[in-house]
Design a protein around this motif. Structure first.
Motif, PDB file in Angstrom:
ATOM      1  N   ILE A  59       0.815  -1.221   0.000  1.00 46.61           N
ATOM      2  CA  ILE A  59       0.000   0.000   0.000  1.00 46.61           C
ATOM      3  C   ILE A  59       0.846   1.267   0.000  1.00 46.61           C
ATOM      4  O   ILE A  59       0.410   2.292  -0.497  1.00 46.61           O
ATOM      5  CB  ILE A  59      -0.985   0.037   1.200  1.00 46.61           C
ATOM      6  N   TRP A  60       2.054   1.201   0.534  1.00 47.39           N
ATOM      7  CA  TRP A  60       2.856   2.423   0.643  1.00 47.39           C
ATOM      8  C   TRP A  60       3.485   2.821  -0.685  1.00 47.39           C
ATOM      9  O   TRP A  60       3.929   3.950  -0.838  1.00 47.39           O
ATOM     10  CB  TRP A  60       3.928   2.261   1.712  1.00 47.39           C
ATOM     11  N   LEU A  65       0.429   6.540   0.035  1.00 54.92           N
ATOM     12  CA  LEU A  65      -0.339   6.490   1.281  1.00 54.92           C
ATOM     13  C   LEU A  65       0.346   7.273   2.396  1.00 54.92           C
ATOM     14  O   LEU A  65      -0.310   7.890   3.238  1.00 54.92           O
ATOM     15  CB  LEU A  65      -0.540   5.032   1.702  1.00 54.92           C
ATOM     16  N   TYR A  68      -0.597  10.850   2.043  1.00 60.39           N
ATOM     17  CA  TYR A  68      -1.984  11.046   2.485  1.00 60.39           C
ATOM     18  C   TYR A  68      -2.054  11.031   4.010  1.00 60.39           C
ATOM     19  O   TYR A  68      -2.734  11.846   4.631  1.00 60.39           O
ATOM     20  CB  TYR A  68      -2.895   9.936   1.949  1.00 60.39           C
ATOM     21  N   LEU A 230      -6.278  11.104   3.480  1.00 60.01           N
ATOM     22  CA  LEU A 230      -6.557   9.670   3.380  1.00 60.01           C
ATOM     23  C   LEU A 230      -7.933   9.378   2.814  1.00 60.01           C
ATOM     24  O   LEU A 230      -8.096   8.476   1.997  1.00 60.01           O
ATOM     25  CB  LEU A 230      -6.435   9.033   4.768  1.00 60.01           C
ATOM     26  N   GLY A 233      -7.865   9.938  -0.876  1.00 63.59           N
ATOM     27  CA  GLY A 233      -6.915   8.996  -1.451  1.00 63.59           C
ATOM     28  C   GLY A 233      -7.501   7.596  -1.525  1.00 63.59           C
ATOM     29  O   GLY A 233      -7.438   6.937  -2.560  1.00 63.59           O
ATOM     30  N   LEU A 234      -8.115   7.159  -0.427  1.00 62.66           N
ATOM     31  CA  LEU A 234      -8.664   5.805  -0.413  1.00 62.66           C
ATOM     32  C   LEU A 234      -9.908   5.702  -1.274  1.00 62.66           C
ATOM     33  O   LEU A 234     -10.145   4.676  -1.923  1.00 62.66           O
ATOM     34  CB  LEU A 234      -8.986   5.376   1.023  1.00 62.66           C
ATOM     35  N   TYR A 237      -8.584   5.296  -4.649  1.00 65.10           N
ATOM     36  CA  TYR A 237      -7.944   3.971  -4.676  1.00 65.10           C
ATOM     37  C   TYR A 237      -8.999   2.893  -4.943  1.00 65.10           C
ATOM     38  O   TYR A 237      -8.760   1.929  -5.663  1.00 65.10           O
ATOM     39  CB  TYR A 237      -7.324   3.755  -3.294  1.00 65.10           C
ATOM     40  N   ALA A 251      -5.223  -0.937   3.561  1.00 65.17           N
ATOM     41  CA  ALA A 251      -5.103   0.492   3.846  1.00 65.17           C
ATOM     42  C   ALA A 251      -6.238   0.962   4.748  1.00 65.17           C
ATOM     43  O   ALA A 251      -6.022   1.727   5.692  1.00 65.17           O
ATOM     44  CB  ALA A 251      -5.102   1.283   2.540  1.00 65.17           C
TER      45      ALA A 251
END
Lengths: 281, 306
Positions: A59-60, A65, A68, A230, A233-234, A237, A251
């Motif tokens: 995830i990184w 991430l 975020y 986040l 971002g998620l 994602y 995540a």
């Protein structure tokens, strides 16, 4: 009392489906985070056939991430600190003084807490864009500063409301005794009221942080690739054409653990603070 | 002279204003100004050409309002439809969250072994960042690799063909279920706290008089909970009516018609179609509606209490 056979049966008839309803998504999140990509592409598997921690490493790099995370942390902490500091003074005034405009101010605080965020989002967006144009610099739009300002629209009224309720519960005799002894108003606030209000202040701070950490509406309209939080971002994602569901679940788990642990540790204070207002009314 | 003036200042009167000053300044900056600007925006033609130069936007009068309220035209029809969906969504979500919360609070009111762990478990969906829970549901609701279809189609054989849960009419069902999932713990929290303040003696007295558990719940619990419940239902309604996270995470900015909530409609007209005048007019209408609901609630509440 409440221990008849019928009631015991009823208790489990209520609790088992509810517990399953709550648990299934949590179970999905945890087990899917432990699956390799190929195991989340086909039909859903109840148990991870090939358990792996790889998603937690991936995830990184798949998405930024870390960035975020840093953005969310920065924005949520600053919004929390600002609103708690401002709220401490305002709540002390509301709780300990009777002054003209007190009712009106409390009314505005309560009302703004009820208004939908979108009501503030549209004008703040226009104000930010135009202020930036005037200043010829990126001050507010798509910056962390701008996002902090919008987060105060919900953390500040909430903090004032919750903290003044908490201050009301601290006996007035305590600070009045200090005042009689010649302590100033601020002295009484800092030396008498604040130390006894510590649980309340922690609860307000944690709750402000949690709401800012979970915020999506403002962040999705007011951030860019550099300032994304986040939540945005998620959300992005999980909306791609081919979603890495194992990574998205990993995540989601990683961003949830800090706030859930914080909430559960401080459960008692948070519940007391949250419910004080409504139960009083 | 300054000394004489200073001597006349009544600090007891000034102190509260000094304490509250930062809060007032911030309220003005982040709430009052945006609201005034928002109302102004709803009266101008704030399209994409004027976004960075708002003062040049031509005055539109009530044109924005007449566009969004003209139910014969597509935009007005869309708003009316969105309002209907939002209302149905809010009533269902609030009603069911309230029922679940109350049921859980009733059965967890008395001490028994699993009480503590279950109470903690039930609060987790509320403590979770909303988007994390919703994303998980989005995965569960995927047609081909989600848990829901695995359970309903492959394990229980309830459907011949795997249904889509995130598009079409099913999207509304998904929206309601997911919203209930992360909202009912709040109803549970509030009702639980309210029930703790009901004195045990009331139940004991009723039990001595021979009242069954069910009668005790009906008369004592529901009676004593009425003030908490009325506040709770209003709060839940105001929050649900402005729900954005659930539809936005589940469906992105293009939700199915059946799940087209008002805030997403406003968001799209502003940030997708870049017409802030229309968006602002819709938000003002939304605010007026929510104020009306709160006012009616307050009136009704006063009447019941008198």
């Amino acid at each position: 009392m409440f221990e008849t056979k019928g009631f015991k049966v009823f208790r489990w008839v209520v609790l088992i489906p509810l517990a399953l309803f709550v648990l299934v998504p949590l179970y999905t999140m945890i087990t899917s985070a432990l699956k390799p990509m190929r195991d989340v592409l086909g039909t859903f598997q109840w148990l991870p056939a090939h358990p792996t921690f790889q998603p937690f490493a991936d995830i990184w790099t798949t998405v930024p991430l870390g960035r975020y995370f840093a953005n969310s942390l920065f924005v949520s902490v600053i919004a929390m600190v600002c609103s708690v500091i401002i709220a401490i003074f305002a709540s002390y005034a509301i709780s300990r003084y009777r002054f003209r405009g007190r009712g009106a101010f409390s009314g505005v605080v309560l009302a703004t807490q009820m208004f939908p965020g979108v009501l503030f989002l549209l004008p703040l967006f226009i104000i930010f864009v135009n202020l930036d144009r005037l200043a010829g610099a990126h001050l507010f739009y798509q910056t962390r500063l701008g996002l902090i300002v919008t987060y105060l629209t919900f953390t500040l009224p909430f903090s004032i409301y919750m903290l003044s309720g908490y201050f009301d519960g601290i006996p007035r005799d305590l600070d009045e005794a200090a005042r009689v002894d010649g302590t100033s108003a601020l002295g009484a606030l800092f030396r008498v009221v604040l130390p006894s209000a510590r649980p309340g202040i922690i609860a307000v701070a944690v709750y402000s942080f949690m709401t800012a950490w979970g915020e999506l509406l403002f962040a999705s309209a007011l951030t860019n690739a550099q300032t994304r939080t986040l939540s945005v971002g998620l959300q992005a994602y999980s909306s791609e054409v081919n979603v890495y569901w194992n990574q998205v679940m990993a995540a989601s788990l990683v961003v949830s653990v800090p706030v859930v642990v914080g909430f559960l540790v401080l459960q008692r204070y948070l519940v007391a603070g949250l419910t004080a207002g409504a139960v009083k009314a | 002279m300054s000394r004489r003036l200073a001597g006349r200042v009544n600090w007891n009167k000034v102190t509260p204003y000094l304490l509250i000053l930062p809060a007032i300044l911030f309220e003005l900056l982040i709430h009052v100004t945006p609201m005034i600007v928002g109302v102004w925006m709803s009266f101008v033609n704030l399209t994409r050409f004027f976004i960075t130069n708002w003062l040049a936007a031509p005055v539109a009068g009530f044109a924005n309002y007449s566009i969004v309220l003209n139910f014969d035209k597509p935009l007005g029809r869309q708003l009316a439809q969105s309002f209907g969906v939002t209302l149905a969504f809010a009533v269902l979500t609030v009603g069911l969250s309230f029922i679940l919360g109350t049921l859980a609070a009733i059965v967890l009111q008395r001490q028994f072994r699993a009480r503590g762990p279950l109470r903690t478990l039930f609060l987790i969906p509320y403590a979770l960042p909303a988007y994390a829970g919703i994303i998980t549901w989005k995965f569960m609701l995927q047609r081909d690799n989600g848990l829901i279809n695995q359970l309903l189609v492959n394990d229980l054989h309830l459907f011949d063909q795997a249904p889509f849960w995130l598009i079409g009419d099913n999207a509304f069902v998904s929206l309601v279920v997911v919203s209930i999932w992360h909202q009912w713990p709040f109803a549970f929290l509030m009702t639980m706290a309210g029930m703790q303040s009901i004195p045990d003696e009331l139940y004991e007295a009723a039990a001595i008089d021979g009242a069954s558990v069910w009668r005790q719940i009906r008369h004592i619990t529901f009676g004593m909970m009425r003030p908490v419940n009325t506040v709770l239902v209003l709060l839940l309604f105001l929050w649900t009516f402005r729900e954005f996270n659930t539809p936005f995470v589940l469906f992105g900015s293009a939700p199915a018609k059946s799940a087209n909530l008002l805030v997403v409609t406003i968001y799209n007209s502003s940030f997708i179609q870049w017409n802030f005048g229309l968006g602002a007019a819709m938000s003002v209408l939304l605010m007026v509606f929510l104020i009306l609901v709160s006012a009616l609630w307050a009136l009704w509440n006063r009447r019941v209490h008198n």
